[in-house]
Design a protein around this motif. Structure first.
Motif, PDB file in Angstrom:
ATOM      1  N   ILE A  20     -57.326 -31.009  44.535  1.00  0.00           N
ATOM      2  CA  ILE A  20     -56.564 -30.752  45.759  1.00  0.00           C
ATOM      3  C   ILE A  20     -55.892 -29.395  45.573  1.00  0.00           C
ATOM      4  N   VAL A  21     -56.087 -28.496  46.504  1.00  0.00           N
ATOM      5  CA  VAL A  21     -55.508 -27.156  46.371  1.00  0.00           C
ATOM      6  C   VAL A  21     -54.271 -27.036  47.252  1.00  0.00           C
ATOM      7  N   SER A  22     -53.182 -26.619  46.639  1.00  0.00           N
ATOM      8  CA  SER A  22     -51.943 -26.384  47.375  1.00  0.00           C
ATOM      9  C   SER A  22     -52.003 -24.982  47.961  1.00  0.00           C
ATOM     10  N   CYS A  23     -52.103 -24.900  49.270  1.00  0.00           N
ATOM     11  CA  CYS A  23     -52.235 -23.625  49.985  1.00  0.00           C
ATOM     12  C   CYS A  23     -50.922 -23.336  50.692  1.00  0.00           C
ATOM     13  N   GLN A  24     -50.092 -22.519  50.065  1.00  0.00           N
ATOM     14  CA  GLN A  24     -48.775 -22.236  50.616  1.00  0.00           C
ATOM     15  C   GLN A  24     -48.425 -20.774  50.435  1.00  0.00           C
ATOM     16  N   THR A  25     -47.711 -20.229  51.381  1.00  0.00           N
ATOM     17  CA  THR A  25     -47.172 -18.885  51.240  1.00  0.00           C
ATOM     18  C   THR A  25     -45.928 -18.760  52.098  1.00  0.00           C
ATOM     19  N   GLN A  26     -44.964 -18.002  51.590  1.00  0.00           N
ATOM     20  CA  GLN A  26     -43.723 -17.759  52.317  1.00  0.00           C
ATOM     21  C   GLN A  26     -43.731 -16.325  52.865  1.00  0.00           C
ATOM     22  N   LYS A  27     -42.944 -16.084  53.874  1.00  0.00           N
ATOM     23  CA  LYS A  27     -42.968 -14.792  54.555  1.00  0.00           C
ATOM     24  C   LYS A  27     -42.460 -13.640  53.691  1.00  0.00           C
ATOM     25  N   ASP A  28     -41.738 -13.924  52.607  1.00  0.00           N
ATOM     26  CA  ASP A  28     -41.247 -12.846  51.750  1.00  0.00           C
ATOM     27  C   ASP A  28     -42.166 -12.568  50.563  1.00  0.00           C
ATOM     28  N   GLU A  29     -43.355 -13.183  50.548  1.00  0.00           N
ATOM     29  CA  GLU A  29     -44.297 -12.956  49.453  1.00  0.00           C
ATOM     30  C   GLU A  29     -45.262 -11.827  49.780  1.00  0.00           C
ATOM     31  N   PRO A  30     -45.748 -11.109  48.762  1.00  0.00           N
ATOM     32  CA  PRO A  30     -46.649  -9.980  49.015  1.00  0.00           C
ATOM     33  C   PRO A  30     -47.987 -10.383  49.601  1.00  0.00           C
ATOM     34  N   GLY A  48     -65.233 -26.514  46.909  1.00  0.00           N
ATOM     35  CA  GLY A  48     -65.506 -27.923  46.687  1.00  0.00           C
ATOM     36  C   GLY A  48     -64.281 -28.790  46.534  1.00  0.00           C
ATOM     37  N   ALA A  49     -63.118 -28.284  46.921  1.00  0.00           N
ATOM     38  CA  ALA A  49     -61.892 -29.075  46.857  1.00  0.00           C
ATOM     39  C   ALA A  49     -62.020 -30.310  47.746  1.00  0.00           C
ATOM     40  N   VAL A  50     -61.296 -31.367  47.378  1.00  0.00           N
ATOM     41  CA  VAL A  50     -61.377 -32.624  48.131  1.00  0.00           C
ATOM     42  C   VAL A  50     -60.185 -32.822  49.050  1.00  0.00           C
ATOM     43  N   GLY A  51     -59.168 -31.954  48.950  1.00  0.00           N
ATOM     44  CA  GLY A  51     -57.989 -32.098  49.790  1.00  0.00           C
ATOM     45  C   GLY A  51     -57.127 -30.850  49.732  1.00  0.00           C
ATOM     46  N   LEU A  52     -56.136 -30.804  50.606  1.00  0.00           N
ATOM     47  CA  LEU A  52     -55.250 -29.649  50.708  1.00  0.00           C
ATOM     48  C   LEU A  52     -53.800 -30.113  50.750  1.00  0.00           C
ATOM     49  N   ARG A  53     -52.907 -29.307  50.219  1.00  0.00           N
ATOM     50  CA  ARG A  53     -51.473 -29.564  50.322  1.00  0.00           C
ATOM     51  C   ARG A  53     -50.857 -28.362  51.036  1.00  0.00           C
ATOM     52  N   ILE A  54     -50.260 -28.619  52.205  1.00  0.00           N
ATOM     53  CA  ILE A  54     -49.813 -27.537  53.086  1.00  0.00           C
ATOM     54  C   ILE A  54     -48.345 -27.715  53.439  1.00  0.00           C
ATOM     55  N   ASN A  55     -47.598 -26.611  53.431  1.00  0.00           N
ATOM     56  CA  ASN A  55     -46.178 -26.628  53.760  1.00  0.00           C
ATOM     57  C   ASN A  55     -45.908 -26.094  55.166  1.00  0.00           C
ATOM     58  N   SER A  56     -45.081 -26.805  55.895  1.00  0.00           N
ATOM     59  CA  SER A  56     -44.528 -26.437  57.209  1.00  0.00           C
ATOM     60  C   SER A  56     -45.438 -26.857  58.365  1.00  0.00           C
ATOM     61  N   PRO A  57     -44.841 -27.276  59.465  1.00  0.00           N
ATOM     62  CA  PRO A  57     -45.633 -27.669  60.637  1.00  0.00           C
ATOM     63  C   PRO A  57     -46.557 -26.560  61.125  1.00  0.00           C
ATOM     64  N   GLU A  58     -46.062 -25.335  61.110  1.00  0.00           N
ATOM     65  CA  GLU A  58     -46.855 -24.205  61.594  1.00  0.00           C
ATOM     66  C   GLU A  58     -48.150 -24.061  60.801  1.00  0.00           C
ATOM     67  N   GLN A  59     -48.050 -24.080  59.471  1.00  0.00           N
ATOM     68  CA  GLN A  59     -49.231 -23.872  58.652  1.00  0.00           C
ATOM     69  C   GLN A  59     -50.129 -25.107  58.635  1.00  0.00           C
ATOM     70  N   ILE A  60     -49.535 -26.288  58.706  1.00  0.00           N
ATOM     71  CA  ILE A  60     -50.346 -27.503  58.813  1.00  0.00           C
ATOM     72  C   ILE A  60     -51.189 -27.456  60.086  1.00  0.00           C
ATOM     73  N   ARG A  61     -50.557 -27.079  61.186  1.00  0.00           N
ATOM     74  CA  ARG A  61     -51.255 -27.021  62.472  1.00  0.00           C
ATOM     75  C   ARG A  61     -52.399 -25.996  62.415  1.00  0.00           C
ATOM     76  N   ILE A  73     -52.265 -33.061  52.839  1.00  0.00           N
ATOM     77  CA  ILE A  73     -50.977 -33.567  52.364  1.00  0.00           C
ATOM     78  C   ILE A  73     -49.933 -32.615  52.939  1.00  0.00           C
ATOM     79  N   GLY A  74     -49.138 -33.105  53.876  1.00  0.00           N
ATOM     80  CA  GLY A  74     -48.178 -32.240  54.549  1.00  0.00           C
ATOM     81  C   GLY A  74     -46.784 -32.395  53.985  1.00  0.00           C
ATOM     82  N   LEU A  75     -46.080 -31.282  53.900  1.00  0.00           N
ATOM     83  CA  LEU A  75     -44.680 -31.270  53.490  1.00  0.00           C
ATOM     84  C   LEU A  75     -43.952 -30.186  54.262  1.00  0.00           C
TER      85      LEU A  75
END
Length: 255
Positions: A20-30, A48-61, A73-75
């Motif tokens: 499962i790959v956690s795909c997250q980024t914040q606006k202050d990151e390069p 070939g990942a089997v799932g994703l972990r995503i932060n924030s409603p905007e990025q999940i959507r 996996i939403g948070l």
């Protein structure tokens, strides 16, 4: 571990044994751009990942609209200066990620006090009652917290916050002995998914050997600035601890 709901079981089966790959980024990151999380998710799918972990409603959507066919996996990270609890801390955030399309609800299930003065792990009961058809992914820091999360209704437990709470903040790496014990103690009652402190494929394989259902990897795959920071830290004789940089951003510099 089996659950009675066929839809939930299908998701658990899809995740079993995979990455499962956690795909997250914040606006202050390069690396931030408006579509970066979708690109990360597309790369995970391609690999070939089997799932994703995503932060924030905007990025999940955004990722949901990309129709990648992987469980999300939403948070929702929300920081306050008076608490260590920042992962989906209240029902307001839970509602937001469910509305955005999260298939699995991830939330802080530690014993830490929240901004509202409650214990984080108590929220699971409310979430279980309001969203009975969703899997709950309990982000914990100890085996005790994992047991409490399962008692409160979580089907998935992970040591995500191991190293990010008051009691565990001194820890820097994965504790494989603890992971093995966690799998032995609760593996028949919940899916144990390893998350945190994994930097190589060999790290992930160790966790699977110990009995984990699957593994989540984030920074080592999707955060090239942290990967570069680890190299710089080593080449400078460990004078500039990259973990302090990562941890400060992870917890909004509370620690």
């Amino acid at each position: 571990m089996k659950v009675n709901d066929p839809k939930k079981q299908a998701i658990l089966d899809q995740l079993k044994g995979g990455l499962i790959v956690s795909c997250q980024t914040q606006k202050d990151e390069p690396i931030y751009t408006p579509d970066m999380t979708v690109k990360m998710a597309e790369c995970a799918k391609w690999a070939g990942a089997v799932g994703l972990r995503i932060n924030s409603p905007e990025q999940i959507r955004q990722v949901k609209e990309a129709n990648l066919g992987l469980p999300i996996i939403g948070l929702y990270k929300v920081w306050h200066d008076d608490t260590y609890v920042f992962i989906t801390p209240t029902m307001k955030e839970v509602d937001a990620i469910v509305e955005a399309g999260a298939d699995i609800i991830a939330l802080d299930c530690t014993s830490e006090r929240t901004h509202e003065g409650t214990q984080a792990w108590d929220l699971i009961k409310e979430v279980r009652k309001k969203y009975p058809d969703h899997l709950i992914f309990a982000d914990c820091s100890t085996i005790e917290e994992a047991n409490r999360a399962i008692e409160n209704g979580a089907e998935i437990v992970a040591p995500t916050l191991y190293g990010y709470t008051q009691a565990t903040q001194h820890i820097e790496g994965a504790d494989y002995r603890m992971i093995g014990q966690l799998c032995r103690e609760v593996g028949d009652r919940a899916a144990v998914i390893m998350e945190g402190h994994l930097y190589t494929p060999e790290d992930a394989i160790k966790c699977m050997f110990l009995g984990c259902h699957s593994v989540v990897v984030g920074s080592a795959i999707t955060r090239p600035h942290y990967v570069a920071k680890r190299f710089v830290d080593a080449l400078s004789g460990y004078q500039d601890d990259w973990r302090k940089v990562e941890k400060a951003h992870h917890t909004n510099e509370l620690k």
